[in-house]
Motif scaffolding. Structure first.
Motif, mmCIF file in Angstrom:
data_model
loop_
_atom_site.group_PDB
_atom_site.id
_atom_site.type_symbol
_atom_site.label_atom_id
_atom_site.label_comp_id
_atom_site.label_asym_id
_atom_site.label_seq_id
_atom_site.Cartn_x
_atom_site.Cartn_y
_atom_site.Cartn_z
ATOM 1 N N UNK A 1 42.676 40.545 39.291
ATOM 2 C CA UNK A 1 43.478 39.611 40.086
ATOM 3 C C UNK A 1 43.682 40.068 41.525
ATOM 4 N N UNK A 2 42.916 41.052 41.941
ATOM 5 C CA UNK A 2 43.040 41.523 43.318
ATOM 6 C C UNK A 2 42.667 40.400 44.283
ATOM 7 N N UNK A 3 43.513 40.085 45.254
ATOM 8 C CA UNK A 3 43.266 38.939 46.134
ATOM 9 C C UNK A 3 42.173 39.158 47.171
ATOM 10 N N UNK A 4 41.732 40.386 47.356
ATOM 11 C CA UNK A 4 40.695 40.664 48.352
ATOM 12 C C UNK A 4 39.454 41.252 47.708
ATOM 13 N N UNK A 5 38.553 41.774 48.551
ATOM 14 C CA UNK A 5 37.329 42.380 48.040
ATOM 15 C C UNK A 5 37.634 43.683 47.319
ATOM 16 N N UNK A 6 36.797 44.019 46.345
ATOM 17 C CA UNK A 6 36.965 45.255 45.590
ATOM 18 C C UNK A 6 36.372 46.420 46.365
ATOM 19 N N UNK B 1 30.625 28.023 43.880
ATOM 20 C CA UNK B 1 31.188 26.691 44.143
ATOM 21 C C UNK B 1 32.635 26.556 43.685
ATOM 22 N N UNK B 2 33.249 27.659 43.264
ATOM 23 C CA UNK B 2 34.651 27.645 42.842
ATOM 24 C C UNK B 2 35.512 28.366 43.869
ATOM 25 N N UNK B 3 36.701 27.847 44.074
ATOM 26 C CA UNK B 3 37.637 28.481 45.000
ATOM 27 C C UNK B 3 38.270 29.696 44.345
ATOM 28 N N UNK B 4 38.431 30.754 45.108
ATOM 29 C CA UNK B 4 39.106 31.955 44.634
ATOM 30 C C UNK B 4 40.211 32.312 45.631
ATOM 31 N N UNK B 5 41.098 33.202 45.222
ATOM 32 C CA UNK B 5 42.186 33.606 46.114
ATOM 33 C C UNK B 5 41.639 34.238 47.389
ATOM 34 N N UNK B 6 40.446 34.846 47.293
ATOM 35 C CA UNK B 6 39.877 35.576 48.426
ATOM 36 C C UNK B 6 38.751 34.821 49.129
ATOM 37 N N UNK B 7 38.437 33.583 48.685
ATOM 38 C CA UNK B 7 37.360 32.838 49.346
ATOM 39 C C UNK B 7 37.485 31.344 49.085
ATOM 40 N N UNK C 1 41.850 32.740 38.068
ATOM 41 C CA UNK C 1 41.079 31.996 39.060
ATOM 42 C C UNK C 1 39.846 31.345 38.446
ATOM 43 N N UNK C 2 39.383 31.890 37.311
ATOM 44 C CA UNK C 2 38.150 31.360 36.729
ATOM 45 C C UNK C 2 38.356 30.007 36.081
ATOM 46 N N UNK C 3 39.619 29.623 35.809
ATOM 47 C CA UNK C 3 39.895 28.292 35.284
ATOM 48 C C UNK C 3 39.050 27.952 34.078
ATOM 49 N N UNK C 4 38.281 26.870 34.178
ATOM 50 C CA UNK C 4 37.444 26.424 33.066
ATOM 51 C C UNK C 4 35.986 26.819 33.286
ATOM 52 N N UNK C 5 35.815 27.965 33.895
ATOM 53 C CA UNK C 5 34.492 28.503 34.218
ATOM 54 C C UNK C 5 33.580 28.559 32.997
ATOM 55 N N UNK C 6 34.106 29.025 31.863
ATOM 56 C CA UNK C 6 33.236 29.235 30.698
ATOM 57 C C UNK C 6 32.613 27.935 30.205
#
Length: 469
Positions: free
Chosen positions: A208-213, A291-297, A151-156
């Motif tokens: 890779x958990x799709x929800x909150x930890x 500002x990045x989309x994630x599976x859980x948000x 999900x982090x894509x090109x975050x770095x």
């Protein structure tokens, strides 16, 4: 280093009493290409406005061809072409019009100058190559951790670019002058790339958990700071001498989740006890995550993220770093070559997300050019090239799987290949100093190509939206 070469050679060649009136141009030629063509990179005198144009004059073409064929200087009664072989399989040619023919003694003197310039080019090239190789290795290492968390894509790379921007603005504002040394400026962006390297040891089931930890999972993921420091310390021990880049990388990896009020982790240190590098990267990391989309948000808007960071000044974030961040965002908003609107949507979410990133990178390149930050411009060009290649591959795979007409797919691929080749050429010239600036011509080309490609070519597959979503 190359933009001043025509002026220098005009002087040593004794062409004119004032080098501003000398007619000189520089061109770059790659070896092993049949039928060389010569494009003027920059020039002086009557060639001052000829940058980007092709050399068409017959006698001049013959002059240049003789120099590249012999791989040495070529002289005639009214001109000399200096030939500077480069270690990376190309030559730099500088064509100088002469006020008078050079005698043998003058030619020997110019050959001595030529040898000195070639030596300087070789040294400069090796230094640049070493620096960029080191950065490439850092990116490769960080990508191992990044690809575990897809999900982090090109975050770095986004973190690295904004880190560099904030450091420049802190300098402009006069903040932390004793800490922002030339060495800090040179290395902190690269060091920031490794901020999450410790995630390589975190289980995929958590990353890779799709929800909150849950609380236990949160404790485990927080260990990535300590594990990142351990990985980098191990690398540092291999080196015999103190390494500033690895030292910065260690402190960022360990402390980028500390809070200014002492309520972060892992050490719960506060204020100025948190290394400046970690205070900067900590803020940038949060902004990019928000500002990045994630599976859980869903992704927050820039305005929502800016409001949150502003509210957290003095709490989670260093107030002076927040001030610099707000200035960076102001700079970015001030230069918008392309405005993303729903008109650009192709109704395929994954493709729209990619297009938004490309739009953002082109705008960032324009911003970096305006504020004169060459390091940021280089990083954005690197990311633009890599992201464009990755996006085009994803788009072509999508079109193939969706049954897009074969002839149209071939046309699409050819357009992608042409764009990539152009970006590679622009980037290559910029990195080697043959293109001193990313001028408006380049920026407008990027803007117009992307806008037209989306609105004309990509809209042809908008009807495949259901398959893409």
């Amino acid at each position: 280093m190359y933009e001043n070469l025509p002026h220098y050679l005009a002087k040593v060649g004794g062409t004119h009493t004032s080098d501003t009136s000398a007619s000189v141009f520089i061109t770059i030629v790659k070896y092993n290409i049949a039928g060389h063509t010569f494009q003027i990179a920059n020039g002086t005198g009557k060639y001052a406005a000829a940058a980007g144009s092709m050399v068409l004059d017959g006698p001049i073409l013959e002059h240049l061809s003789n120099a590249i064929r012999q791989r040495s200087n070529h002289y005639s009664r009214d001109a000399v072409t200096f030939c500077f072989p480069h270690p990376e399989n190309f030559a730099i040619l500088v064509y100088v019009e002469l006020a008078q023919e050079l005698d043998t003694g003058a030619q020997e003197l110019l050959q001595f100058v030529n040898d000195k310039v070639v030596s300087s080019i070789r040294t400069h090239s090796l230094f640049k190559q070493t620096v960029r190789t080191g950065r490439a290795m850092v990116i490769a290492l960080a990508s191992l951790a990044e690809h575990k968390d897809q999900d982090t894509g090109d975050h770095i790379m986004r973190v690295a670019i904004m880190t560099d921007e904030i450091v420049q603005v802190l300098g402009e504002l006069g903040y932390y002058a004793e800490k922002i040394t030339p060495e800090f400026e040179r290395h902190v962006s690269t060091a920031s790339i490794l901020h999450d390297v410790g995630k390589i040891s975190i289980s995929d089931s958590i990353l890779k958990k799709p929800g909150k930890l849950d609380p236990e999972e949160r404790k485990i993921i927080e260990t990535h700071t300590l594990k990142g420091k351990k990985v980098l310390e191990k690398a540092s021990r291999i080196l015999d001498d103190y390494n500033y880049l690895l030292t910065l990388s260690c402190e960022i990896a360990l402390h980028h989740h500390e809070h200014y009020n002492g309520q972060g982790y892992p050490a719960q240190i506060a204020g100025q006890d948190i290394p400046l590098s970690a205070r900067i990267v900590g803020l940038v990391d949060v902004f990019d995550a928000l500002t990045s989309e994630r599976a859980y948000k869903k992704a927050w808007t820039d305005q929502e993220a800016i409001a949150y960071i502003s509210e957290q000044a003095g709490k989670q974030f260093d107030p002076l770093v927040v001030e610099a961040f707000l200035k960076v965002m102001e700079y970015r908003r001030g230069i918008v070559l392309i405005q993303w609107t729903e008109e650009l949507s192709v109704k395929v979410r994954s493709m729209d997300n990619d297009h938004r990133v490309l739009v953002g990178l082109i705008n960032q390149l324009a911003s970096a050019e305006k504020i004169g930050n060459r390091r940021v411009a280089e990083s954005v060009l690197d990311e633009l090239l890599n992201y464009a290649i990755d996006h085009f591959e994803r788009e072509e795979q999508f079109l193939h799987k969706s049954g897009y007409p074969f002839s149209e797919l071939v046309k699409h691929k050819l357009q992608h290949a042409s764009f990539n080749e152009t970006i590679q050429d622009i980037r290559w010239q910029y990195l080697h100093g043959f293109r001193p600036r990313i001028n408006q011509e380049v920026l407008f080309f990027l803007r117009d190509w992307l806008s037209k490609h989306i609105l004309v070519e990509d809209m042809k597959y908008a009807g495949l939206a259901c398959a893409g979503n």
